[in-house]
Enzyme design. Structure first.
Site, PDB file in Angstrom:
ATOM      1  N   CYS A   1      40.117  29.527  42.001  1.00  0.00           N
ATOM      2  CA  CYS A   1      39.565  30.833  42.360  1.00  0.00           C
ATOM      3  C   CYS A   1      40.454  31.524  43.402  1.00  0.00           C
ATOM      4  O   CYS A   1      40.700  30.975  44.471  1.00  0.00           O
ATOM      5  CB  CYS A   1      38.144  30.703  42.912  1.00  0.00           C
ATOM      6  SG  CYS A   1      37.438  32.328  43.220  1.00  0.00           S
TER       7      CYS A   1
ATOM      8  N   ILE B   1      43.577  30.606  31.405  1.00  0.00           N
ATOM      9  CA  ILE B   1      43.866  30.711  32.818  1.00  0.00           C
ATOM     10  C   ILE B   1      42.703  31.370  33.570  1.00  0.00           C
ATOM     11  O   ILE B   1      41.888  32.064  32.958  1.00  0.00           O
ATOM     12  CB  ILE B   1      45.152  31.584  33.061  1.00  0.00           C
ATOM     13  CG1 ILE B   1      45.019  32.934  32.356  1.00  0.00           C
ATOM     14  CG2 ILE B   1      46.376  30.860  32.659  1.00  0.00           C
ATOM     15  CD1 ILE B   1      46.194  33.894  32.560  1.00  0.00           C
TER      16      ILE B   1
HETATM   17  C1  LIG Z   1      33.540  38.982  37.399  1.00  0.00           C
HETATM   18  C2  LIG Z   1      34.251  37.687  37.160  1.00  0.00           C
HETATM   19  C3  LIG Z   1      33.759  36.517  37.751  1.00  0.00           C
HETATM   20  C4  LIG Z   1      34.403  35.297  37.521  1.00  0.00           C
HETATM   21  N1  LIG Z   1      33.894  34.163  38.085  1.00  0.00           N
HETATM   22  C5  LIG Z   1      34.467  32.954  37.802  1.00  0.00           C
HETATM   23  C6  LIG Z   1      33.886  31.738  38.298  1.00  0.00           C
HETATM   24  O1  LIG Z   1      32.828  31.734  38.940  1.00  0.00           O
HETATM   25  N2  LIG Z   1      34.547  30.565  38.026  1.00  0.00           N
HETATM   26  C7  LIG Z   1      35.702  30.522  37.261  1.00  0.00           C
HETATM   27  O2  LIG Z   1      36.258  29.436  37.044  1.00  0.00           O
HETATM   28  N3  LIG Z   1      36.248  31.662  36.773  1.00  0.00           N
HETATM   29  C8  LIG Z   1      35.660  32.865  37.018  1.00  0.00           C
HETATM   30  N4  LIG Z   1      36.209  34.010  36.493  1.00  0.00           N
HETATM   31  C9  LIG Z   1      37.429  33.933  35.656  1.00  0.00           C
HETATM   32  C10 LIG Z   1      37.097  33.956  34.148  1.00  0.00           C
HETATM   33  O3  LIG Z   1      36.307  32.839  33.787  1.00  0.00           O
HETATM   34  C11 LIG Z   1      38.378  33.991  33.291  1.00  0.00           C
HETATM   35  O4  LIG Z   1      39.157  32.849  33.576  1.00  0.00           O
HETATM   36  C12 LIG Z   1      39.218  35.232  33.556  1.00  0.00           C
HETATM   37  O5  LIG Z   1      38.381  36.364  33.744  1.00  0.00           O
HETATM   38  C13 LIG Z   1      40.177  35.528  32.396  1.00  0.00           C
HETATM   39  O6  LIG Z   1      39.488  35.736  31.177  1.00  0.00           O
HETATM   40  P1  LIG Z   1      39.140  37.210  30.603  1.00  0.00           P
HETATM   41  O7  LIG Z   1      40.398  38.014  30.676  1.00  0.00           O
HETATM   42  O8  LIG Z   1      38.616  36.979  29.213  1.00  0.00           O
HETATM   43  O9  LIG Z   1      38.074  37.777  31.506  1.00  0.00           O
HETATM   44  C14 LIG Z   1      35.572  35.252  36.710  1.00  0.00           C
HETATM   45  C15 LIG Z   1      36.049  36.428  36.130  1.00  0.00           C
HETATM   46  C16 LIG Z   1      35.406  37.634  36.327  1.00  0.00           C
HETATM   47  C17 LIG Z   1      35.942  38.872  35.666  1.00  0.00           C
END
Ligand SMILES: Cc1cc2nc3c(=O)[nH]c(=O)nc-3n(C[C@H](O)[C@H](O)[C@H](O)COP(=O)(O)O)c2cc1C
Length: 301
Positions: A120, A183
């Site tokens: 994170c 990622i």
């Molecule tokens: C609003 C938000 C909250 C997120 N919270 C977490 C989290 O609590 N734990 C985690 O491992 N990744 C978290 N992520 C990352 C996502 O799981 C993911 O890895 C990242 O957004 C890339 O994927 P995407 O482009 O499909 O959104 C978060 C992403 C977003 C946008």
């Protein structure tokens, strides 16, 4: 599967339950990050939109593991979907206690997997500092494995904020990780030119959405290419980052992913899981192939 943090803890399933179409298109539900103690998260604003994605700095807001197990996990009782709980912590020891709490409670049979967030970018302690140190990643994974029932699978979620992602990936595998997911978001910032200040309360955040897809595809490719356990699929890779169409999924699969997670696209298109499922199904039938045959295709000579 859902990408952690983008579909809630248990509350998110209310949305999923309303639509059997969404449910039947999903392979698993991954919860938002759960920590040992409750967290308020970062100051507002926490999300800013960019041309090709969003930058978030939620800061792992959640009610803590006790409330999660007592009040949120029961929401999954009738979900009929494998549940993977995403976890984060400040110390290795805290990861162990969190894992043990999740593994040993009245509803633990609902939990099929634990995804360890060592990536994170939005918290001061732990987070990225863990994720870029292969030996720390190894220690965390080993500790989590030691504290849970062996039927629960462990997935390690890796950060792209590093030059060589195969180093923490190897650390995770040495610690006993059953799978890798990649990622998480890329460190980023947006500035409001009217005030001259960063938009986000935390100043920086993590970029997700279409902009990061090529980075994710590359990192999956690297791990599949260089790590024998990934190539043999003994330690499968879950590809995440910027997926919004079935074509995006195929890129991840051909790079070496066995499964995929979708986050930001789901914010803008409630039908995304269903559309992707149908698109892949059509592709596989038309080309007389299987997903298994397509995994890692981009590595063929
Ligand atoms: C609003 C938000 C909250 C997120 N919270 C977490 C989290 O609590 N734990 C985690 O491992 N990744 C978290 N992520 C990352 C996502 O799981 C993911 O890895 C990242 O957004 C890339 O994927 P995407 O482009 O499909 O959104 C978060 C992403 C977003 C946008």
């Amino acid at each position: 599967m859902t990408a952690s943090g983008t579909s809630g803890h248990g509350d998110g399933t209310a949305v999923l339950r309303k639509s059997s179409r969404i449910l039947s298109s999903l392979g698993a539900f991954v919860t938002k990050g759960v920590t040992l103690e409750p967290r308020e998260g970062n100051p507002e604003f926490r999300i800013v939109e960019t041309r090709t994605g969003i930058i978030n700095s939620i800061g792992l807001q959640n009610n803590g593991v006790e409330v999660f197990v007592k009040r949120e996990l029961p929401d999954f009782l009738n979900a009929d979907l494998p549940i993977i709980v995403n976890i984060a912590a400040n110390t290795v020891e805290e990861f162990g206690r969190l894992a043990s709490y999740l593994s040993d409670n009245d509803l633990s049979q609902l939990i099929k997997g634990i995804e360890i967030n060592v990536s994170c970018p939005n918290i001061k302690k732990g987070g990225l500092a863990f994720g870029i140190d292969p030996r720390q990643v190894e220690r965390i994974v080993r500790t989590v494995k030691k504290n849970i029932d062996s039927r629960i699978i462990v997935i390690t979620k890796l950060t792209p904020n590093i030059t060589d992602i195969t180093l923490p990936a190897r650390g995770a595998i040495e610690g006993g990780s059953d799978a890798l997911s990649m990622i998480n978001t890329l460190r980023a910032m947006a500035i409001d030119i009217a005030t001259g200040k960063p938009y986000l309360g935390n100043r920086t955040g993590g970029l997700s959405g279409p902009a990061i897809k090529p980075v994710g595809v590359f990192m999956v490719y690297e791990c599949f290419e260089k790590i024998p356990e990934c190539r043999s699929r003994e330690v499968p890779i879950i590809g995440i980052g910027g997926i919004s169409t079935w074509e995006d999924v195929l890129e991840y699969i051909m790079a070496g992913a066995t499964a995929v997670g979708i986050g930001t696209a789901w914010f803008v298109n409630q039908d995304v899981f269903n559309e992707i499922y149908k698109g892949i199904e059509k592709y596989v039938i038309k080309n007389n192939t299987t997903i298994g045959d397509l995994i890692g295709k981009a590595h063929e000579a």
